[in-house]
Design a protein around this motif. Structure first.
Motif, PDB file in Angstrom:
ATOM      1  N   TRP A  27       0.713  -1.137   0.065  1.00 49.90           N
ATOM      2  CA  TRP A  27      -0.147  -0.039   0.164  1.00 49.90           C
ATOM      3  C   TRP A  27       1.133   1.170   0.184  1.00 49.90           C
ATOM      4  O   TRP A  27       0.838   2.191  -0.679  1.00 49.90           O
ATOM      5  N   ALA A  28       1.732   1.827   0.862  1.00 54.23           N
ATOM      6  CA  ALA A  28       2.587   3.155   1.021  1.00 54.23           C
ATOM      7  C   ALA A  28       3.537   2.376  -0.349  1.00 54.23           C
ATOM      8  O   ALA A  28       3.843   3.693  -0.831  1.00 54.23           O
ATOM      9  N   GLU A  29       4.080   1.796  -1.042  1.00 54.73           N
ATOM     10  CA  GLU A  29       5.155   1.975  -2.518  1.00 54.73           C
ATOM     11  C   GLU A  29       3.824   2.345  -3.616  1.00 54.73           C
ATOM     12  O   GLU A  29       4.314   3.491  -4.291  1.00 54.73           O
ATOM     13  N   ALA A  30       2.830   1.910  -3.708  1.00 58.40           N
ATOM     14  CA  ALA A  30       1.631   2.384  -4.867  1.00 58.40           C
ATOM     15  C   ALA A  30       1.028   3.555  -4.264  1.00 58.40           C
ATOM     16  O   ALA A  30       0.948   4.641  -5.125  1.00 58.40           O
ATOM     17  N   LEU A  31       0.963   4.057  -2.702  1.00 55.58           N
ATOM     18  CA  LEU A  31       0.336   5.284  -2.767  1.00 55.58           C
ATOM     19  C   LEU A  31       1.921   6.209  -2.303  1.00 55.58           C
ATOM     20  O   LEU A  31       1.665   7.741  -3.289  1.00 55.58           O
ATOM     21  N   ALA A  32       2.687   6.001  -2.341  1.00 61.25           N
ATOM     22  CA  ALA A  32       3.857   6.877  -2.416  1.00 61.25           C
ATOM     23  C   ALA A  32       4.333   7.583  -3.803  1.00 61.25           C
ATOM     24  O   ALA A  32       4.660   8.975  -4.363  1.00 61.25           O
ATOM     25  N   GLU A  33       3.683   6.910  -5.156  1.00 62.71           N
ATOM     26  CA  GLU A  33       3.270   7.781  -6.221  1.00 62.71           C
ATOM     27  C   GLU A  33       2.819   8.220  -6.735  1.00 62.71           C
ATOM     28  O   GLU A  33       2.668   9.051  -7.669  1.00 62.71           O
ATOM     29  N   LEU A  34       1.682   7.890  -6.055  1.00 64.31           N
ATOM     30  CA  LEU A  34       0.377   9.194  -5.989  1.00 64.31           C
ATOM     31  C   LEU A  34       0.572  10.234  -4.991  1.00 64.31           C
ATOM     32  O   LEU A  34      -0.121  11.444  -5.300  1.00 64.31           O
ATOM     33  N   VAL A  35       0.832  10.608  -3.354  1.00 66.98           N
ATOM     34  CA  VAL A  35       0.535  11.080  -3.246  1.00 66.98           C
ATOM     35  C   VAL A  35       1.976  11.459  -2.264  1.00 66.98           C
ATOM     36  O   VAL A  35       3.102  10.896  -2.767  1.00 66.98           O
ATOM     37  N   ASP A  36       2.140  12.714  -1.772  1.00 64.85           N
ATOM     38  CA  ASP A  36       3.362  13.131  -0.088  1.00 64.85           C
ATOM     39  C   ASP A  36       3.412  12.513   0.502  1.00 64.85           C
ATOM     40  O   ASP A  36       2.160  12.732   1.301  1.00 64.85           O
ATOM     41  N   LEU A  37       3.621  11.139   1.160  1.00 59.72           N
ATOM     42  CA  LEU A  37       3.335  10.281   1.464  1.00 59.72           C
ATOM     43  C   LEU A  37       4.765  10.044   2.654  1.00 59.72           C
ATOM     44  O   LEU A  37       6.013  10.223   2.505  1.00 59.72           O
ATOM     45  N   THR A  38       4.488  10.602   4.186  1.00 56.05           N
ATOM     46  CA  THR A  38       5.371  10.521   5.130  1.00 56.05           C
ATOM     47  C   THR A  38       4.653   8.940   6.156  1.00 56.05           C
ATOM     48  O   THR A  38       3.139   9.003   6.143  1.00 56.05           O
ATOM     49  N   VAL A  39       5.702   8.038   5.923  1.00 53.58           N
ATOM     50  CA  VAL A  39       5.205   6.698   6.952  1.00 53.58           C
ATOM     51  C   VAL A  39       5.808   6.948   8.227  1.00 53.58           C
ATOM     52  O   VAL A  39       6.854   6.718   8.137  1.00 53.58           O
ATOM     53  N   LEU A  40       5.297   6.573   9.165  1.00 50.98           N
ATOM     54  CA  LEU A  40       5.458   6.180  10.527  1.00 50.98           C
ATOM     55  C   LEU A  40       5.292   4.931  11.056  1.00 50.98           C
ATOM     56  O   LEU A  40       4.269   4.589  10.802  1.00 50.98           O
ATOM     57  N   SER A  41       6.402   3.739  10.789  1.00 49.69           N
ATOM     58  CA  SER A  41       6.427   2.419  11.649  1.00 49.69           C
ATOM     59  C   SER A  41       7.367   2.367  12.720  1.00 49.69           C
ATOM     60  O   SER A  41       8.780   3.211  12.259  1.00 49.69           O
ATOM     61  N   PHE A  42       6.940   1.140  13.027  1.00 46.15           N
ATOM     62  CA  PHE A  42       8.403   0.337  13.709  1.00 46.15           C
ATOM     63  C   PHE A  42       9.737  -0.386  12.590  1.00 46.15           C
ATOM     64  O   PHE A  42       8.967  -0.222  11.923  1.00 46.15           O
TER      65      PHE A  42
END
Length: 401
Positions: A27-42
């Protein structure tokens, strides 16, 4: 239009892992192509960094506590480090917003289980939770065959109580701009929680369609395939019982790929029912060998009766296999009459009988097998590719702002 600024959180996002962590990564990989994405994770030590895995996104991560990783099954089920992760998220959001950074929307993608109060409540950003799944109860008629289970799996029974009375869980779900479920049944599961909006979105996707296969068109043989963990709920035992009702059709065979406590029970049942020579148990096998099974099979028989989503259904559908599935949970939403046959769930006896009827129908009608197989391939191509799923999710984001 300015690019949407999205904050995505999940306790584990990892393209080198399996299960929820891998799905969250896709999901993150696909969304990063469409939006300005910031990810928080362990992140787990010794693995490729998430920043390297997601070069198109901004990544903020914290080490996953070592104590939480000691029992993988318990960790997957209960997420014992969730409070730690939530604290990290809330502190980071508070600091970041105070520094002047803004987001259009925040999204708690995982955990899939609907039992975790969201740290996004009260953060000052419109937020989304889900896709949520799970919380399906074992049908009454099957409870006597469930056998033993780890103590922590029995905590599922507390979910409905928490939906009704847990103030932290209820308020974080009630204040979400939308709660997403892996299938429409989740709305019923959450019925005691007042939601602003609910949307069904299957959390699974596929990279690409498999090569097209020309399958046999005769009625002299039929190769059934079942892929899944060796647990009672996946329905392997029911397919074996169905074979026993098709003793006049020794040309119908079954291959099972998967490991677990249920496999030995199924092997014994096949012997007692006199169909052991028609069932091949492969246990756990490498991914490329599973793909080869999909290529060679004629029908995917997967009557899992407590399945929140059903990733193996998409795997089979991308190979153009007709499906036999349960009319319950995720499979009830994934499978329609263009790609498979769905069976009502009441008792093991009724399920075995209905499975036998469905198998016989497909064995005797190669044209129907071909039509349903083509329908599987077309359906997953239409709705299951990751770029398509990401676009639909972005459309949902935009509708909320």
């Amino acid at each position: 239009m300015n690019t949407l600024k999205v904050l995505l959180i999940a306790p584990n996002i990892d393209g080198t892992d399996v299960g929820e962590a891998f799905v969250a990564f896709k999901w993150a990989e696909a969304l990063a192509e469409l939006v300005d994405l910031t990810v928080l994770s362990f992140e787990r030590p010794g693995r490729e960094s998430l920043a390297q895995q997601l070069p198109a996104a901004k990544v903020v991560s914290w080490p996953e506590p070592a104590w939480a990783r000691k029992h993988e099954r318990l960790n997957a089920m209960l997420k014992p480090a969730w409070p730690v992760f939530s604290s990290h998220v809330r502190r980071w959001i508070k600091t970041t917003l105070a520094e002047g950074t803004t987001f259009d929307i925040a999204h708690q993608l995982m955990p899939q289980a609907a039992r975790y109060a969201s740290p996004l409540y009260g953060c000052g950003i419109p937020y989304v939770i889900g896709p949520l799944g799970g919380a399906l109860e074992t049908p009454e008629g099957f409870k006597g065959e469930m056998g033993s289970a780890s103590w922590f799996t029995k905590l599922r029974a507390m979910d409905s109580v928490r939906f009704a009375y847990d103030p932290w869980l209820r308020r974080s779900y009630s204040n979400a701009a939308v709660v997403i479920g892996v299938a429409p049944y989740v709305r019923d599961v959450l019925g005691k929680v007042p939601l602003k909006k609910f949307a069904p979105v299957l959390e699974l996707g596929i990279e690409e369609l498999a090569p097209e296969v020309t399958r046999q068109t005769g009625t002299d043989t039929l190769n059934l395939l079942h892929v899944g963990r060796g647990v009672r709920t996946k329905g392997l035992r029911d397919v074996i019982r169905a074979l026993a009702q098709l003793k006049d059709r020794p040309d119908i065979t079954l291959t099972s790929a998967g490991a677990g406590e249920e496999i030995d029970l199924c092997r014994k049942e096949a012997e007692e029912l006199g169909v052991a020579d028609r069932v091949t148990f492969l246990g756990r096998i490498p991914r490329d060998e599973v793909e080869d099974l999909y290529r060679k099979a004629d029908v995917f028989a997967f009557p899992s009766f407590r399945e929140p989503a059903g990733g193996v259904l998409y795997e089979a559908m991308r190979w153009g296999l007709p499906i036999i599935a349960a009319q319950r949970g995720g499979p009830d939403w994934i499978v329609d009459d263009t790609c498979g046959i769905k069976l009502a769930i009441s008792t093991p006896e009724a399920l075995a009988r209905d499975l036998a009827d469905a198998i016989r129908t497909l064995a005797d009608d190669p044209e129907q097998r071909h039509r349903l197989g083509q329908g599987s391939r077309e359906k997953v191509a239409r709705e299951g590719l990751w770029p398509t799923k990401a676009k639909e999710l972005v459309n949902l984001y935009e509708s909320l702002i």
